[in-house]
Design an enzyme around this catalytic site. Sequence first.
Site, PDB file in Angstrom:
ATOM      1  N   SER A 186      49.954  26.824  42.431  1.00 19.05           N
ATOM      2  CA  SER A 186      50.308  27.991  41.631  1.00 19.05           C
ATOM      3  C   SER A 186      51.822  28.091  41.563  1.00 19.05           C
ATOM      4  CB  SER A 186      49.711  29.239  42.281  1.00 19.05           C
ATOM      5  OG  SER A 186      50.177  30.383  41.632  1.00 19.05           O
TER       6      SER A 186
ATOM      7  N   LYS B  29      48.513  25.884  37.915  1.00 18.84           N
ATOM      8  CA  LYS B  29      48.521  27.243  37.354  1.00 18.84           C
ATOM      9  C   LYS B  29      49.961  27.664  37.164  1.00 18.84           C
ATOM     10  CE  LYS B  29      47.588  31.768  39.486  1.00 18.84           C
ATOM     11  NZ  LYS B  29      46.561  32.511  40.257  1.00 18.84           N
TER      12      LYS B  29
ATOM     13  N   LYS C 173      52.465  30.926  35.874  1.00 24.64           N
ATOM     14  CA  LYS C 173      52.517  32.351  35.543  1.00 24.64           C
ATOM     15  C   LYS C 173      53.153  32.500  34.164  1.00 24.64           C
ATOM     16  CE  LYS C 173      51.292  34.175  39.665  1.00 24.64           C
ATOM     17  NZ  LYS C 173      50.201  35.151  39.868  1.00 24.64           N
TER      18      LYS C 173
ATOM     19  N   ASP D 247      48.330  32.509  34.407  1.00 24.62           N
ATOM     20  CA  ASP D 247      48.064  33.826  34.995  1.00 24.62           C
ATOM     21  C   ASP D 247      49.069  34.817  34.423  1.00 24.62           C
ATOM     22  OD1 ASP D 247      47.430  36.016  36.517  1.00 24.62           O
ATOM     23  OD2 ASP D 247      47.844  35.100  38.465  1.00 24.62           O
TER      24      ASP D 247
ATOM     25  N   GLU E 225      44.222  34.069  33.271  1.00 26.35           N
ATOM     26  CA  GLU E 225      43.882  35.023  34.320  1.00 26.35           C
ATOM     27  C   GLU E 225      44.510  36.383  34.040  1.00 26.35           C
ATOM     28  OE1 GLU E 225      44.868  33.348  38.132  1.00 26.35           O
ATOM     29  OE2 GLU E 225      44.393  35.189  39.195  1.00 26.35           O
TER      30      GLU E 225
ATOM     31  N   ASP F 283      41.098  38.908  37.927  1.00 28.51           N
ATOM     32  CA  ASP F 283      41.639  38.925  39.290  1.00 28.51           C
ATOM     33  C   ASP F 283      41.733  40.401  39.703  1.00 28.51           C
ATOM     34  OD1 ASP F 283      43.422  39.086  41.473  1.00 28.51           O
ATOM     35  OD2 ASP F 283      44.841  37.640  40.728  1.00 28.51           O
TER      36      ASP F 283
ATOM     37  N   LYS G  57      39.800  37.225  45.898  1.00 26.15           N
ATOM     38  CA  LYS G  57      40.809  37.254  46.961  1.00 26.15           C
ATOM     39  C   LYS G  57      40.303  38.166  48.065  1.00 26.15           C
ATOM     40  CE  LYS G  57      44.943  36.609  44.201  1.00 26.15           C
ATOM     41  NZ  LYS G  57      46.051  37.295  43.515  1.00 26.15           N
TER      42      LYS G  57
ATOM     43  N   GLY H 101      44.970  33.553  46.649  1.00 29.23           N
ATOM     44  CA  GLY H 101      45.613  33.896  47.923  1.00 29.23           C
ATOM     45  C   GLY H 101      46.792  34.822  47.721  1.00 29.23           C
TER      46      GLY H 101
HETATM   47 MG    MG Z   1      46.294  36.411  39.624  1.00 26.97          MG
END
Ligand code: MG
Length: 369
Positions: free
Chosen positions: A136, A162, A164, A189, A214, A239, A263, A290
């Site tokens: 991520s 992933k 952002k 995300d 996400e 999420d 999570k 996480g």
């Molecule tokens: Mg997220």
Amino acid sequence: MQIDRVDMFQVRKHLINPFRASSHATQALNHIVIRAETKDGLVGWGECSALDDPYYMGETVETAWHILKDFLVPPVLGRSWESVEQFVAFYEPVKANPFAKAGIEMAAWDLLARSRGVTVASLLGGTRDEILSGVSLGIERDGGRLIELITQYLEEGYRRVKVKIAPGHDVQVVELVRKHFPDVPLMVDANSAYTLEDIPHLRALDPFKLMMIEQPLAWDDIVDHARLQAAIETPVCLDESIRTARDARHAIDMKSCRVINIKVARVGGLLEAKRIHDVCLGKVPVWCGGMHDYGIGRAANLALASLPGFSLPGDISGFDKYFVEDVVEPPILGQRGAIAVPQGPGLGHDVVEERIRAQTVRALELRAK
Ligand code: MG
């Protein structure tokens, strides 16, 4: 089982690389590590991964410390319990505050598994020996640097990338990554950075064959995500919106998403995480997210991700991507994009108490009266 003493440690650790999402930025963490000791001297550990600021789910280190000290630890001290269901019932009147709850609940799972000489993964019903790691990446303004980082992580064996995104930093970023890595399993995300008005813009992501987007819309929304999912091809993953098994059921019934990120901290612990997994099983795939967890929370994530429904690579990687040193032995490390599910009793890794104490900036001891 009866816990007679709980120690809370606020443990400060620096991240090797600062992390930026649309909702928050982080350089150092202040997770609350919980040491629970039974009247027979058995010790279990838990980790509360609340952030310093309330920009992800609302809780902070300060609120979690307060809720643990005044409302979660006191009702469990000196009480006898045989299952985690019984344990969480002691603080059932406490609403919300999932990060704080996940911390104390994790110690209960560790204790229960250790007392039986089994792994937390086996208590949960885990079936996998190893889990696959994705990487991520935070918001990286320098495109060249982003490509360099992805190249490095793919060489290390990570199975999924992933990135952002945020308004003004989305389609062109995905285009850039896809140009260099046409086939890599890729997802984005958004951490709630968009609204329904952005549907035409988010549709522009469709040609890039993303695994998912996400949490594009509001952090507490399930309804609008259903409208968005009907309008775009990219699968929506929820999420922030999923805090309970009931939320997961609603989201699946309403077709608000095609994937769910579970999570432990966001849903108040492993028990609710397992319930969400069970609701999703056979309906939507799940993966384990996480919170830059230290070794204790990271071990709990591994136990959870060993459940059969965790069919997609999650965000769990070795500690060395984030920290100079782990707080557990053996340290949690990945190999070619996979991490072994711990086989030792309890969470399966031994906490090195000296390392916890050496980085503690605040501590509190609570005992049964
Ligand atoms: Mg997220």
